[in-house]
Design an enzyme around this catalytic site. Structure first.
Site, PDB file in Angstrom:
ATOM      1  N   ARG A 223      32.172 -11.906 -37.693  1.00 23.77           N
ATOM      2  CA  ARG A 223      30.891 -12.529 -37.346  1.00 23.77           C
ATOM      3  C   ARG A 223      29.876 -12.042 -38.365  1.00 23.77           C
ATOM      4  O   ARG A 223      29.927 -10.875 -38.801  1.00 23.77           O
ATOM      5  CB  ARG A 223      30.445 -12.122 -35.939  1.00 23.77           C
ATOM      6  CG  ARG A 223      31.139 -12.896 -34.843  1.00 23.77           C
ATOM      7  CD  ARG A 223      30.716 -14.387 -34.853  1.00 23.77           C
ATOM      8  NE  ARG A 223      31.402 -15.150 -33.836  1.00 23.77           N
ATOM      9  CZ  ARG A 223      32.548 -15.808 -34.033  1.00 23.77           C
ATOM     10  NH1 ARG A 223      33.129 -15.796 -35.222  1.00 23.77           N
ATOM     11  NH2 ARG A 223      33.082 -16.498 -33.048  1.00 23.77           N
ATOM     12  N   GLU A 252      23.970 -18.616 -39.145  1.00 25.70           N
ATOM     13  CA  GLU A 252      24.615 -19.909 -39.457  1.00 25.70           C
ATOM     14  C   GLU A 252      23.798 -21.052 -38.857  1.00 25.70           C
ATOM     15  O   GLU A 252      23.298 -20.906 -37.736  1.00 25.70           O
ATOM     16  CB  GLU A 252      26.042 -19.935 -38.861  1.00 25.70           C
ATOM     17  CG  GLU A 252      26.982 -18.980 -39.580  1.00 25.70           C
ATOM     18  CD  GLU A 252      28.366 -18.917 -38.935  1.00 25.70           C
ATOM     19  OE1 GLU A 252      28.691 -19.796 -38.115  1.00 25.70           O
ATOM     20  OE2 GLU A 252      29.102 -17.979 -39.252  1.00 25.70           O
ATOM     21  N   HIS A 270      32.213 -21.106 -42.443  1.00 25.02           N
ATOM     22  CA  HIS A 270      32.863 -20.796 -41.165  1.00 25.02           C
ATOM     23  C   HIS A 270      34.016 -21.773 -40.875  1.00 25.02           C
ATOM     24  O   HIS A 270      33.962 -22.574 -39.934  1.00 25.02           O
ATOM     25  CB  HIS A 270      31.848 -20.816 -40.014  1.00 25.02           C
ATOM     26  CG  HIS A 270      32.315 -20.009 -38.833  1.00 25.02           C
ATOM     27  ND1 HIS A 270      31.457 -19.369 -37.974  1.00 25.02           N
ATOM     28  CD2 HIS A 270      33.572 -19.735 -38.350  1.00 25.02           C
ATOM     29  CE1 HIS A 270      32.132 -18.739 -37.025  1.00 25.02           C
ATOM     30  NE2 HIS A 270      33.430 -18.956 -37.239  1.00 25.02           N
TER      31      HIS A 270
HETATM   32  O1  GLV Z   1      35.200 -18.158 -35.455  1.00 23.24           O
HETATM   33  C1  GLV Z   1      36.026 -18.648 -34.793  1.00 23.24           C
HETATM   34  C2  GLV Z   1      36.296 -18.195 -33.458  1.00 23.24           C
HETATM   35  O2  GLV Z   1      35.676 -17.250 -33.022  1.00 23.24           O
HETATM   36  O3  GLV Z   1      37.134 -18.785 -32.807  1.00 23.24           O
END
Ligand code: GLV
Length: 558
Positions: A223, A252, A270
């Site tokens: 993250r 983001e 992402h």
């Molecule tokens: O980032 C992707 C997830 O957390 O599934």
């Protein structure tokens, strides 16, 4: 069905559509009409979402609801007991606020389905950042080939040390992949206390960068907020960090401008789980959480912060629904399941059902094979006996009728031995001419001495040709029942020590008992002596049957 609970869809289901559609048999699916957070809050306050028991949500649904924080939790309908999040990371949801609400909202995520794809992206970023690919790829698109000056030389992964922060499912998956590239892996896991879980924010910042080797390569696929982006930009600018690979960002979809301008940074928007296979698996997993929640009050993968919450009790509407749902009997598994497309699909896809189905089909196949084998055995036995008869075998007289070939027998008279209506269902008696005394002996082979028990239980139950079996039973009784005759001492069958398959001669035959005689299948003809001199039973009382007398070979008659 009006008594069905409501399921709230926040976002969309794009791939596991079949599983999702099947959910409609468990609940009524509704979606918010609002398109922004303020409206969503109002929609909740207005009671428009009342009755919702479970919500399925995606990352992208924040465009409508914003983060599921305390403010949202406070207005969500009190009927809502479950939130199934379609993702591994659930930083968009305040799971503590959900847990603290009365009644609590149980939150599930999708833990393992993301491992492979996310570790793949991490490996891609490690390689790209080590090799400084971004510079060359960017230059190429600008028409400058490797750039002027060209990208600085990169590094091989072979022999480098990879430090993994967080050795969960993705970390372990990445370790395997990195080792395949010749990297040496070391790792650090945070303490598994609730307090530690809350503190992932900026756990890599200026102080941590300062402790690292000069020219380190940094990758983040967890993250964005785990890393202090500003501190990273500084470390990149100073050369402390040689290059970086990032799939996640602090805000983001915003990306720090210091990262955007640095050609040594590989940037991916992402896309860690951005594959058809992984996204399908994730959706299916989250849908399964909804299904379980509605059916059992439990979640397949409740988030660790809530693992101490007891399963929710089924809602009254659900209980009613359960009572009214029709049931379907699965004959392979021998259980009832609810007769809905969803239930059936789920049940049929379950490993238990698949296994039982395989066994079921295998049994059918085996039974067919057994039947086929038995039929073949029966055929060859008939053939064997036919050949034996053709060769004047030792088949006992009473049974030769069935096997007689043209020319073997001479019919000397025919007598109707039953009333016309009996004839239709039974048989016509045929009696042979009595030639002389010798022949009486020959003819008098007592039927009753063969304890007729049939040809064997397996053949007896053979479904094909009951009549054929009976014929075979009769034929074979004479040879096989000798073996089955009870041992008078033990009272048991003597299969253990079979007697030789020799037919007893008539003179060795025991006298039939009066009871046995009454069941002998012989009819007498008026004016003709009975074939069994000892048989005093009137013809009318004995069972209908057939008596044959073999014609003596000419040589013997002389
Ligand atoms: O980032 C992707 C997830 O957390 O599934």
């Amino acid at each position: 069905m009006s008594s069905q609970p409501k399921i709230l869809l926040l976002g969309s289901v794009d791939l596991a559509k079949e599983a999702w559609n099947a959910l409609s048999s468990l609940g009524e699916v509704i979606q918010p009409t609002s398109t922004n957070r303020a409206d969503f809050l109002q929609e909740c306050r207005d009671g428009k979402l009342d009755g919702v028991v479970a919500a399925y949500r995606t990352f992208h649904s924040t465009s409508v609801t914003g983060l599921i924080d305390q403010e949202v939790v406070d207005v969500l309908p009190s009927s809502l007991k479950f939130i199934a999040h379609c993702g591994a990371g659930y930083d968009q949801i305040d799971v503590h606020a959900c847990k603290a609400r009365d009644p609590p909202i149980r939150v599930s995520n999708v833990p393992t389905a993301v491992n492979d794809a996310t570790a793949d992206v991490n490996m891609f970023l490690i390689l790209g950042a080590l090799r400084n690919f971004n510079t060359g790829m960017h230059a190429l698109r600008e028409g400058k080939w490797r750039g002027q000056p060209p990208a600085t030389l990169g590094h091989d992964p072979e022999g480098k040390v990879l430090g993994i922060l967080g050795m969960g499912g993705i970390g372990r998956n990445l370790k395997k992949k990195a080792e395949a590239f010749g990297m040496k892996v070391i790792y650090h896991n945070r303490m598994a206390t609730d307090q530690a879980k809350k503190h992932t924010y900026h756990i890599i910042g200026a102080a941590e960068f300062a402790k690292m080797k000069d020219g380190v390569v940094v990758v983040n696929t967890a993250r964005g907020a785990v890393m202090d982006e500003a501190a990273l930009v500084e470390a990149l600018d100073s050369g402390k960090v040689f290059s970086a690979g990032l799939d996640v960002f602090e805000e983001e979809p915003k990306v720090h401008p210091g990262l955007l301008r640095n050609q040594n940074v590989m940037l991916v928007p992402h896309m860690g789980t951005w594959t058809i296979e992984t996204m399908t698996a994730m959706e299916a997993w989250a849908i399964e959480n909804v299904r379980l929640a509605l059916e059992t009050g439990k979640l397949k993968s409740i988030v660790p912060e809530q693992s101490d919450l007891h399963p929710a009790t089924a809602t009254p509407t659900m209980a009613e629904y359960w009572k009214s749902a029709p049931r379907f009997w699965c004959k392979q598994c021998k259980i009832f399941i609810r007769d809905t497309p969803f239930e059936k699909t789920q049940h049929e896809a379950s490993p238990k059902h698949q296994g039982n189905l395989k066994r079921f089909l295998r049994d059918i196949h085996r039974n067919n094979e057994n039947k086929e084998r038995e039929t073949q055995r029966a055929k060859s036995e008939v053939e064997r006996l036919r050949q034996a008869v053709a060769g004047e075998s030792s088949t006992p007289g009473p049974y030769r009728a069935d096997l007689a070939l043209a020319g073997n027998w001479q019919t000397v008279s025919e007598t109707k031995i039953m009333e016309p209506d009996e004839v239709a269902t039974k048989s016509i008696g045929v009696r042979k001419r009595k030639l002389n005394e010798e022949e009486v002996d020959e003819e008098g082979e007592p039927l009753e001495q063969y304890e007729h028990k049939g040809w064997g239980s397996r053949m007896r139950s053979h479904p094909v040709g009951r009549q054929d079996d009976d014929d075979l039973d009769a034929l074979l009784a004479s040879t096989t029942n000798l073996k089955k005759t009870k041992n008078p001492k033990t009272g048991m069958g003597n299969e253990e020590a079979p007697k030789p398959e020799v037919l007893p001669k008539s003179e060795e035959a025991p006298e039939p008992t009066p009871e046995a005689a009454s069941t002998i299948a012989i009819k007498t003809e008026e004016g003709v002596d009975t074939a069994l001199p000892t048989n005093e039973t009137p013809a009318s009382e004995s069972a209908p049957g057939v008596v044959f007398k073999k014609r003596k070979p000419k040589v013997m008659r002389k």
